[in-house]
Design a protein around this motif. Structure first.
Motif, PDB file in Angstrom:
ATOM      1  N   LYS A  24       0.825  -1.200   0.000  1.00 29.72           N
ATOM      2  CA  LYS A  24       0.000   0.000   0.000  1.00 29.72           C
ATOM      3  C   LYS A  24       0.868   1.262   0.000  1.00 29.72           C
ATOM      4  O   LYS A  24       0.600   2.220  -0.734  1.00 29.72           O
ATOM      5  CB  LYS A  24      -0.924  -0.011   1.219  1.00 29.72           C
ATOM      6  CG  LYS A  24      -1.835   1.174   1.351  1.00 29.72           C
ATOM      7  CD  LYS A  24      -2.898   1.186   0.303  1.00 29.72           C
ATOM      8  CE  LYS A  24      -3.882   2.307   0.572  1.00 29.72           C
ATOM      9  NZ  LYS A  24      -4.801   2.500  -0.523  1.00 29.72           N
ATOM     10  N   ASN A  27       2.410   1.775  -3.367  1.00 29.46           N
ATOM     11  CA  ASN A  27       1.364   2.257  -4.257  1.00 29.46           C
ATOM     12  C   ASN A  27       1.143   3.758  -4.059  1.00 29.46           C
ATOM     13  O   ASN A  27       1.029   4.521  -5.028  1.00 29.46           O
ATOM     14  CB  ASN A  27       0.076   1.473  -4.010  1.00 29.46           C
ATOM     15  CG  ASN A  27      -1.051   1.907  -4.899  1.00 29.46           C
ATOM     16  OD1 ASN A  27      -0.850   2.565  -5.904  1.00 29.46           O
ATOM     17  ND2 ASN A  27      -2.251   1.534  -4.531  1.00 29.46           N
ATOM     18  N   MET A  58       1.452   7.781   3.095  1.00 33.57           N
ATOM     19  CA  MET A  58       0.016   7.678   2.869  1.00 33.57           C
ATOM     20  C   MET A  58      -0.644   9.048   2.699  1.00 33.57           C
ATOM     21  O   MET A  58      -1.773   9.144   2.266  1.00 33.57           O
ATOM     22  CB  MET A  58      -0.647   6.950   4.035  1.00 33.57           C
ATOM     23  CG  MET A  58      -0.016   5.601   4.341  1.00 33.57           C
ATOM     24  SD  MET A  58      -0.205   4.439   3.016  1.00 33.57           S
ATOM     25  CE  MET A  58      -1.525   3.482   3.651  1.00 33.57           C
TER      26      MET A  58
END
Length: 72
Positions: A24, A27, A58
């Motif tokens: 994640k 990404n 994030m």
């Protein structure tokens, strides 16, 4: 990873054992680069890096992204 001259990496195994959180984050780092490309801040394949000011991969808010040279 071993540094012996004949060592071959097993990329398939590495991909299968990678944690979901790590996937994640990778990404989101790639997404940050795409955002910077769309904004015209960096070029595709360029030598500049997209940096997260707060260190949180994030958080892809435009205010959190800066462009740094790869050496920094």
């Amino acid at each position: 990873m071993p540094s012996s001259p004949n060592y071959k990496r097993n990329y398939k195994q590495e991909a299968n054992t990678e944690s979901p959180l790590r996937k994640k984050k990778r990404n989101m780092r790639n997404k940050a680069r795409r955002i910077a490309i769309k904004a015209g801040l960096v070029k595709r394949g360029g030598s500049k890096d997209v940096h997260h000011k707060d260190g949180n991969a994030m958080n892809n808010k435009r205010s959190n992204l800066t462009i740094k040279s790869a050496s920094k």
